[in-house]
Design a protein around this motif. Structure first.
Motif: not given
Length: 175
Positions: A54, A59, A76-80
């Motif tokens: 990803p 941030e 990553t876009p999903d917050g990982r």
């Protein structure tokens, strides 16, 4: 002879997050190869990230110095969170540079690792902001001249201007 660390994706290796490369086609890079100067490195791969992977961004509101100081994350876009991979990859790039006598680095602009003048803003909206990636920041902090893929001529001039003393012949004059 001083070396040039080059982002592996710029040399045709398919190591970018999307599994592609961004190969340079440049006579100066070809000359560096012929001279035995090129050291290729991908900080993300060295930091343990897979291909493909990803996308990741520092941030919002933070920069590479914040990441290196432990005050900001790369997500990553999903917050990982993938911060440790990026920091480890930056440290690997620095270790490679030191062990191979690198004087100059040419890195892929806009990357959260390799960006020098701009990076994505952390919102995954495609918006770029002024800033550096963690590898570019760490190399710069340790005295390695960093350039983007659009600054090959400047990188070569820096390499050959005698910054390292070993590659430049200085004519002697006698009186």
């Amino acid at each position: 002879m001083r070396k040039v660390l080059v982002s592996a994706c710029l040399l045709g290796r398919k190591v970018r997050f999307d599994g592609r490369a961004k190969q340079l086609s440049d006579d100066t890079v070809a000359l560096w190869y012929a001279e035995g100067r090129v050291i290729q490195h991908c900080p993300e791969i060295a930091g343990g990230l897979p291909v493909p992977r990803p996308p990741a961004e520092i941030e919002p509101g933070a920069d590479a110095a914040d990441v290196l100081a432990g005050h900001a994350r790369i997500l990553t876009p999903d917050g990982r969170e993938v911060t440790d991979h990026f920091v480890s990859g930056a440290r690997s790039a620095l270790a490679t540079a030191r062990s191979t006598d690198v004087a100059v680095a040419v890195l892929k602009e806009s990357s959260p690792s390799c960006g020098l003048r701009q990076i994505y803003d952390g919102t995954f909206s495609g918006t770029k902001v002024p800033g550096s990636g963690v590898t570019a920041q760490l190399l710069t902090e340790h005295g390695i001249a960093v350039f983007t893929e659009d600054e090959i001529a400047e990188a070569d001039a820096h390499l050959r201007q005698g910054a390292d003393g070993a590659d430049t012949v200085h004519p002697r004059t006698t009186s």
